[in-house]
Design a protein around this motif. Structure first.
Motif, PDB file in Angstrom:
ATOM      1  N   GLU A  64       0.805  -0.861   0.311  1.00 21.81           N
ATOM      2  CA  GLU A  64       0.069   0.601   0.145  1.00 21.81           C
ATOM      3  C   GLU A  64       0.520   1.478   0.385  1.00 21.81           C
ATOM      4  OE1 GLU A  64      -3.685   2.218   2.321  1.00 21.81           O
ATOM      5  OE2 GLU A  64      -2.651   0.346   3.256  1.00 21.81           O
ATOM      6  N   LYS A  65       2.197   1.337   1.040  1.00 16.23           N
ATOM      7  CA  LYS A  65       2.974   1.967   0.227  1.00 16.23           C
ATOM      8  C   LYS A  65       3.389   2.520  -0.438  1.00 16.23           C
ATOM      9  CE  LYS A  65       6.707   4.468   3.109  1.00 16.23           C
ATOM     10  NZ  LYS A  65       7.426   4.365   4.400  1.00 16.23           N
ATOM     11  N   GLY A  66       3.774   1.551  -1.403  1.00 12.68           N
ATOM     12  CA  GLY A  66       4.757   1.357  -2.346  1.00 12.68           C
ATOM     13  C   GLY A  66       3.115   2.247  -3.798  1.00 12.68           C
ATOM     14  N   ILE A  67       2.196   1.767  -3.099  1.00  9.15           N
ATOM     15  CA  ILE A  67       1.279   2.044  -4.546  1.00  9.15           C
ATOM     16  C   ILE A  67       0.834   3.555  -3.748  1.00  9.15           C
ATOM     17  CG2 ILE A  67      -1.317   2.196  -4.955  1.00  9.15           C
ATOM     18  CD1 ILE A  67       0.531  -0.189  -6.022  1.00  9.15           C
ATOM     19  N   ASP A  68       1.014   3.981  -3.074  1.00  8.55           N
ATOM     20  CA  ASP A  68       0.619   5.582  -3.042  1.00  8.55           C
ATOM     21  C   ASP A  68       2.102   6.603  -2.787  1.00  8.55           C
ATOM     22  OD1 ASP A  68      -1.807   5.510  -1.488  1.00  8.55           O
ATOM     23  OD2 ASP A  68      -0.922   4.890   0.689  1.00  8.55           O
ATOM     24  N   THR A  69       2.992   5.886  -2.751  1.00  9.08           N
ATOM     25  CA  THR A  69       4.191   6.688  -3.219  1.00  9.08           C
ATOM     26  C   THR A  69       4.329   7.086  -5.089  1.00  9.08           C
ATOM     27  OG1 THR A  69       5.678   5.697  -1.737  1.00  9.08           O
ATOM     28  CG2 THR A  69       6.560   6.570  -3.215  1.00  9.08           C
ATOM     29  N   GLN A  70       4.168   6.130  -5.363  1.00 12.60           N
ATOM     30  CA  GLN A  70       3.825   6.144  -6.604  1.00 12.60           C
ATOM     31  C   GLN A  70       2.996   7.109  -7.353  1.00 12.60           C
ATOM     32  OE1 GLN A  70       6.184   4.353  -8.667  1.00 12.60           O
ATOM     33  NE2 GLN A  70       5.747   5.958 -10.117  1.00 12.60           N
ATOM     34  N   ALA A  71       2.140   6.652  -7.056  1.00 15.18           N
ATOM     35  CA  ALA A  71       0.492   7.425  -7.309  1.00 15.18           C
ATOM     36  C   ALA A  71       0.974   8.876  -7.593  1.00 15.18           C
ATOM     37  CB  ALA A  71      -0.567   7.313  -6.489  1.00 15.18           C
ATOM     38  N   ALA A  72       1.299   9.426  -6.339  1.00 18.87           N
ATOM     39  CA  ALA A  72       2.113  10.726  -5.564  1.00 18.87           C
ATOM     40  C   ALA A  72       2.668  11.218  -6.499  1.00 18.87           C
ATOM     41  CB  ALA A  72       2.691  11.163  -4.567  1.00 18.87           C
ATOM     42  N   LYS A  73       3.552   9.910  -7.059  1.00 19.38           N
ATOM     43  CA  LYS A  73       4.813  10.684  -8.485  1.00 19.38           C
ATOM     44  C   LYS A  73       4.075  10.656  -9.355  1.00 19.38           C
ATOM     45  CE  LYS A  73       8.652   8.187  -6.443  1.00 19.38           C
ATOM     46  NZ  LYS A  73       9.714   7.621  -6.422  1.00 19.38           N
ATOM     47  N   GLY A  74       3.058   9.715 -10.273  1.00 18.52           N
ATOM     48  CA  GLY A  74       2.104   9.834 -11.457  1.00 18.52           C
ATOM     49  C   GLY A  74       2.895   9.111 -11.960  1.00 18.52           C
ATOM     50  N   VAL A  75       2.547   8.846 -12.811  1.00 17.99           N
ATOM     51  CA  VAL A  75       2.469   7.140 -14.274  1.00 17.99           C
ATOM     52  C   VAL A  75       2.894   7.644 -15.750  1.00 17.99           C
ATOM     53  CG1 VAL A  75       1.512   5.668 -12.270  1.00 17.99           C
ATOM     54  CG2 VAL A  75       0.221   6.428 -14.149  1.00 17.99           C
TER      55      VAL A  75
END
Length: 683
Positions: free
Chosen positions: A532-543
């Protein structure tokens, strides 16, 4: 160059009682000659040896380099003058609409206003709007018709224009003086009440006698005794007429007009009007306490100026009590409440600060070293807190993104911005976390130029303007699955994690929702928070373009772990890879912020505003008419289309429109525009 010896050697005028004070503000649009008129008044009182010239950069009011470079005022300036034993605090204000906050501060601090109109140019819509605001506040007003020496229009023609532009009644605007001429050149005037000649000898206008009768009739209108004497043909004495003039001015039933030129005609006439006709501070009735020097102290900070040598200087209007050096006062503003020791007091004369012993109720005075003071703050007796309303300040709506020029500038930038915001209520500093930009919200381009100039010259920080970015978002257009695999072995413990996710879009405003449907312990329970933390971190950076991913549900459905090499960091990294992989298997939509926009505009400009909003992809929600001749328009407009809207709306409506905006939501950007968004994604 003008002789400034008189200004340097003369002591500041002192008033020991409120009835010996007049606080007067000069208002009008750029180019009407307010600063030149202020110089003429200073020269007439002997405060300067000779009037300075705006074109030469030698005026007392416009002392900043940026003012001299552009030949226009950018700030409120006070000239403390003396005429016939009366202290006049003359407040010169900018005419450019970007500096409206300074104008409103000056009007708030004054007890009467002089509207300066030019006989060479039409009366601006902004001047008309300010007249209406002064009318609503019952502020006594007079008019100076300036530049008659270079005009093609006569004094009477300009008065007719004023009558129509300000919507005045038949007897509310009357000439107090009439110009006299030497050929076609105005060389002085004649006072219609006193018969006094001002300036050089010349030929009075043939209508001056008719104008005198109209003025006397207007003055007598609300005094039955004066009216009876006037109707009976009695010769009214000057003292009675001047008393009647003051009464009519105070009730805003009469607005006297004075002719003026750029070379001093009208200066003495205006000084006489200010000292004999304008109200003193004891007659102010706009929510302020009684003007009593012996009462508890109540004063208000009008503006704060920074000086690289002197430090902070606060211009203060004393409403009641007496402000004295070395006294302890309470300072209240917003959620701030402190006690301050008052240092030496000075009387402002442009940039000069001349020492004074005290400031009685009704006076304006400068106070140095009030470290936390901001415009609108109240100084009061420590044991008797007081409140005064803040004057309306225009909302800054023009964004200017900046970066520090060097590392040294970056180290000093935060403190400089804090001081700048305290000095200038017309600027708002934003640290935008979404775009990682520092944004200065200003009232217009001229204001933005001033703000950047002051950062460098006053606070010693150089910044560079950069492209302003609106806070875009990303979201998935459809469902997708993603696989993330991290396997590294480099001696000792390695890194191992496999994550499989499913992503589906959610309604706008949902954010990022994480769920899990792992069965059989494929991903150990202790590593699910890591995913979950990895998902939130990547979501904050964008895809896709490096902007935050929102409005998706991410479900962890499967994965693998290693008994030795799996770790919290490995599953965070694998989760980020899985989310990026899912994005590669669907369309990523770009979301742009949308603002609710409200525009108040005269109906004559409504069509132009509607057309302009349509060109900005605006959706008009409706219009209404809050008052005759005024339209209120509501619309929703993408914020990317509003970055320069304050400047362009002013041009479309000749400065007559009021504009407000408020963020409401993000929504998908059209594909053609989204394709032009080229910000690189962050890794």
């Amino acid at each position: 160059m003008p002789d400034r010896t008189a200004a340097r050697s003369r002591q500041a005028p002192v008033a020991d009682s409120p009835d010996r004070i007049r606080n007067v503000v000069l208002v009008g649009c750029s180019g009407t000659g307010k600063t030149t008129l202020a110089e003429s008044l200073a020269a007439a009182t002997g405060a300067v040896g000779r009037a300075g010239r705006t074109a030469e950069g030698t005026t007392v009011s416009d002392y900043e380099e940026i003012e001299q470079r552009h030949q226009r005022s950018v700030q409120l300036t006070v000239l403390a003058l003396e005429w016939n034993g009366i202290k006049i605090n003359l407040i010169d204000t900018p005419g450019h609409p970007d500096f409206d906050a300074e104008v409103r501060a000056g009007v708030h601090a004054a007890d009467a206003a002089v509207f300066v109109v030019s006989s060479t140019d039409p009366i601006s819509a902004a001047t008309q709007a300010l007249w209406r605001e002064c009318e609503e506040e019952n502020i006594p007003r007079a008019i100076v018709v300036n530049k008659l020496d270079i005009a093609r229009r006569s004094f009477d023609e300009v008065l007719t224009e004023c009558h129509d532009a300000f919507g005045l009644g038949p007897d509310t605007l009357r000439a107090l003086c009439y110009p006299v001429y030497d050929g076609d050149r105005p060389v002085g005037s004649i006072g219609l009440l006193t018969g006094r000649h001002y300036g050089e000898p010349g030929s009075p206008s043939p209508v001056s006698q008719e104008a005198r009768e109209a003025l006397v009739e207007a003055i007598s209108g609300q005094d039955d005794t004066l009216m009876e004497r006037f109707v009976a043909g009695e010769q009214l004495d000057t003292a009675s007429l001047e008393e009647g003039l003051t009464r009519e001015l105070l009730s805003c039933a009469l607005h006297p007009a004075i002719p003026a030129t750029e070379y001093g005609v009208g200066a003495v006439e205006l000084l006489e009007l200010i000292t004999t006709g304008f109200p003193d501070p004891t007659r102010r009735a706009r929510g302020a306490p009684a003007c009593d020097p012996d009462a508890d102290l109540v004063a208000q900070v009008v503006r704060v100026a920074g000086d690289s040598y002197v430090g902070r200087i606060s211009l203060v209007r004393v409403y009641s009590g007496t402000l004295r050096p070395d006294s302890i006062v309470g300072l209240t503003g917003g959620d701030r409440d402190s006690r301050e020791r008052i240092p030496a007091l000075t009387s402002p004369f442009g940039k000069q600060q001349r020492p004074v012993g005290e400031a009685v109720a009704g006076d304006l005075v400068s106070v140095g070293k009030l470290a936390t003071a901001q415009p609108g703050d109240v100084l009061h007796d420590p044991d008797h807190p007081a409140h005064l309303d803040m004057w309306p300040v225009p909302t800054p709506l023009l964004p200017i993104a900046i970066e520090a020029h060097t590392r040294t500038d970056d180290d000093k930038l935060s403190q400089a911005l804090s001081r700048l915001a305290a000095e200038d209520p017309g600027v708002r500093v934003e640290h935008n976390a979404d775009t990682n930009q520092i944004v200065l919200w200003c009232t217009g381009e001229a204001h933005a130029e001033l703000v950047l100039d002051r950062l460098q010259t006053r606070h010693g920080v150089q910044v560079d303007p950069v492209e302003y970015k609106v806070p875009l978002r990303e979201t998935f257009a459809g469902p997708a699955a993603g696989h993330g695999r991290l396997v590294k072995q480099s001696g000792g413990h390695g890194q191992y994690a496999v994550v499989d996710i499913e992503v589906e879009p959610l309604p706008i405003g949902s954010g990022v929702v994480f769920t899990e449907k792992v069965v059989g312990g494929a991903v150990p329970r202790q590593f699910i928070p890591s995913v979950e933390k990895g998902i939130d971190t990547q979501a904050a950076k964008g895809v896709a373009i490096g902007r935050p991913l929102v409005d998706v549900q991410v479900t962890l459905v499967d994965g693998k772990a290693h008994s030795v090499d799996s770790s919290d960091a490995a599953f965070q990294a694998a989760a980020g890879l899985a989310l990026r992989d899912a994005a590669a298997h669907t369309t990523v939509r770009i979301l742009e912020p949308v603002a609710a926009v409200r525009v108040i505009v005269p109906e004559e400009f409504l069509g132009a505003v509607l057309g302009d909003l349509s060109s900005r992809r605006g959706r008009v929600l409706g219009t209404e008419s809050p008052e005759p001749g005024i339209a209120l328009l509501r619309a929703e407009v993408p914020e990317i289309e509003l970055s320069r809207y304050p400047v362009e709306l002013r041009a479309v409506t000749q400065g007559t429109a009021e504009f407000a905006r408020m963020y409401i939501r993000h929504e998908p950007m059209p594909d053609a525009l989204a394709a032009r968004v080229t910000s690189p994604p962050e890794s």
